[in-house]
Enzyme design. Structure first.
Site, PDB file in Angstrom:
ATOM      1  N   ASP A   1      -0.211   5.120   0.995  1.00 31.06           N
ATOM      2  CA  ASP A   1      -0.491   6.052   2.086  1.00 31.06           C
ATOM      3  C   ASP A   1      -0.553   5.321   3.420  1.00 31.06           C
ATOM      4  O   ASP A   1      -1.316   4.360   3.576  1.00 31.06           O
ATOM      5  CB  ASP A   1      -1.816   6.779   1.843  1.00 31.06           C
ATOM      6  CG  ASP A   1      -1.805   7.604   0.575  1.00 31.06           C
ATOM      7  OD1 ASP A   1      -1.004   8.546   0.499  1.00 31.06           O
ATOM      8  OD2 ASP A   1      -2.583   7.303  -0.340  1.00 31.06           O
TER       9      ASP A   1
ATOM     10  N   ASP B   1      -1.514  -0.788   6.113  1.00 27.92           N
ATOM     11  CA  ASP B   1      -1.704  -0.202   7.448  1.00 27.92           C
ATOM     12  C   ASP B   1      -3.146  -0.188   7.913  1.00 27.92           C
ATOM     13  O   ASP B   1      -3.425   0.326   9.003  1.00 27.92           O
ATOM     14  CB  ASP B   1      -1.153   1.221   7.464  1.00 27.92           C
ATOM     15  CG  ASP B   1      -1.947   2.160   6.556  1.00 27.92           C
ATOM     16  OD1 ASP B   1      -2.051   1.853   5.346  1.00 27.92           O
ATOM     17  OD2 ASP B   1      -2.459   3.168   7.041  1.00 27.92           O
TER      18      ASP B   1
ATOM     19  N   ASP C   1       0.860  -1.172   0.000  1.00 27.81           N
ATOM     20  CA  ASP C   1       0.000   0.000   0.000  1.00 27.81           C
ATOM     21  C   ASP C   1       0.906   1.235   0.000  1.00 27.81           C
ATOM     22  O   ASP C   1       2.107   1.125   0.290  1.00 27.81           O
ATOM     23  CB  ASP C   1      -0.892  -0.041   1.248  1.00 27.81           C
ATOM     24  CG  ASP C   1      -1.713   1.207   1.430  1.00 27.81           C
ATOM     25  OD1 ASP C   1      -2.388   1.619   0.482  1.00 27.81           O
ATOM     26  OD2 ASP C   1      -1.658   1.781   2.540  1.00 27.81           O
TER      27      ASP C   1
END
Length: 216
Positions: free
Chosen positions: A11, A167, A9
């Site tokens: 961001d 995250d 990922d």
């Protein structure tokens, strides 16, 4: 290195972009007469694409207004993409070590594809990514596994031999649906979600991330 590829990922995983996202959306909200939000509120707003970001930030305003806010957001963010966004400490070294181990590297984000490519190119110029993708027309966003599976096929690696690092629950749900080895990082946006959504490992430092991927 047991994994043939590792997908990341963007961001909250590779780069800390929350400040620029929040500033751009608050600018757009104010421009259209809507109240702004504290930066911390965007921890809950992001992760599922820009349309959901606009929906949440506007409090579910009518679609026409959401569209206008989104257009203003996009123009402002385009001009301020690098104001505050930075790579998390140790991330570059992890990526370089994985590449040296022979793993192919990819980025898969729900952010607009153009922004993802620009951020990766400028902030991670020394990393040999085999592919970098954001949200694209006609391709379902994460946690739908379609894009992750297509990326694994592009890299020539079976899903079971792919790591997926993120995250939020969106990333862990993607990894689970795609049959990949999901690793959650706690320095990102929503660490409390990771374990409950099937992370195989949850790590709090770059060194631990590298160790977890090498031990997969």
């Amino acid at each position: 290195m047991p994994l043939g590829a590792v997908l990341f990922d963007l961001d909250g995983t590779l780069v800390d972009s929350l400040g620029d996202i929040a500033a751009a959306m608050n600018h757009a909200l104010a421009h259209h007469g809507l109240p702004p939000h504290p930066e911390a509120a965007y921890l809950r707003f992001v992760g599922e694409g820009v349309a959901q970001l606009a929906h949440r930030a506007t409090g579910g305003a009518d679609p026409a207004l959401q569209g206008r806010v989104l257009s203003t957001y996009h123009a402002y963010y385009d001009a301020h993409l690098f104001d505050r966004t930075r790579v998390y400490p140790g991330v570059v070294e992890v990526l370089q070590a994985l590449a040296a181990d022979g793993a192919r590297l990819g980025v898969l984000s729900n952010k607009s594809d153009d922004f993802v490519k620009r951020l990766a190119a400028k902030l991670l110029p020394g990393v040999s990514f085999a592919a970098v993708y954001g949200e694209r027309p006609g391709i379902p966003r994460k946690p739908d596994p379609t894009a992750a599976l297509a990326l694994a096929a592009e890299l020539g690696v079976a899903p079971s031999a792919c790591g997926f690092v993120g995250d939020t629950s969106v990333d862990m749900d993607t990894a689970k649906a795609a049959g990949m080895y999901g690793v959650g990082v706690t320095w990102g946006f929503r660490p409390a979600e990771l374990q409950a959504h099937g992370a195989k490992a949850v790590v709090s430092s770059a060194a631990d991330l590298l160790a977890a991927l090498r031990a997969a």
